[in-house]
Design a protein around this motif. Structure first.
Motif: not given
Length: 120
Positions: A116-119, A55-57, A34-38
């Motif tokens: 958020x810090x990680x991605x 997708x990029x990390x 929910x927090x990171x749908x990416x």
């Protein structure tokens, strides 16, 4: 994939754990998605865990159910800032947050912040 969009391998992974660990693992998965749908998820039976990929990390986090807790590991956690002093581990790369069914710390807000810090 089950009818609710949960990979069947995920449910197989949880079948090895008690109900409270299964419920907590499901909840943490939902918070992450929910927090990171990416992020996309992949079950790793050999770890055993479910990994979350950016997708990029690449792989940024994974949820590891255990006997009495659930860890959310961050692939490059040793390089992350730790604003709340909650990251555990001493390895060269991985750091994790540890959640227990009856524990209130760390919070889900902490999980979202560290994601958020990680991605990025």
């Amino acid at each position: 994939m089950t009818g609710d969009g949960v990979p069947s391998e995920f449910e197989e992974l949880l079948a090895e754990h008690c109900a409270s660990i299964g419920a907590l693992t499901r909840h943490l998965r939902e918070v992450i998605l929910a927090a990171r749908p990416d992020l996309t998820e992949r079950v790793y039976r050999g770890w055993p865990a479910v990994g979350f990929h950016h997708p990029s990390h690449g792989c940024v986090a994974a949820v590891y159910p255990a006997r009495d807790h659930v860890s959310v590991g961050f692939e490059h956690g040793a390089d992350l800032p730790d604003p709340h002093g909650l990251l555990e581990g001493t390895g060269r790369r991985l750091r994790y947050l540890r959640f227990k069914p009856d524990d209130s710390a760390p919070t889900h807000e902490h999980l979202i912040e560290y994601l958020s810090l990680a991605a990025g």
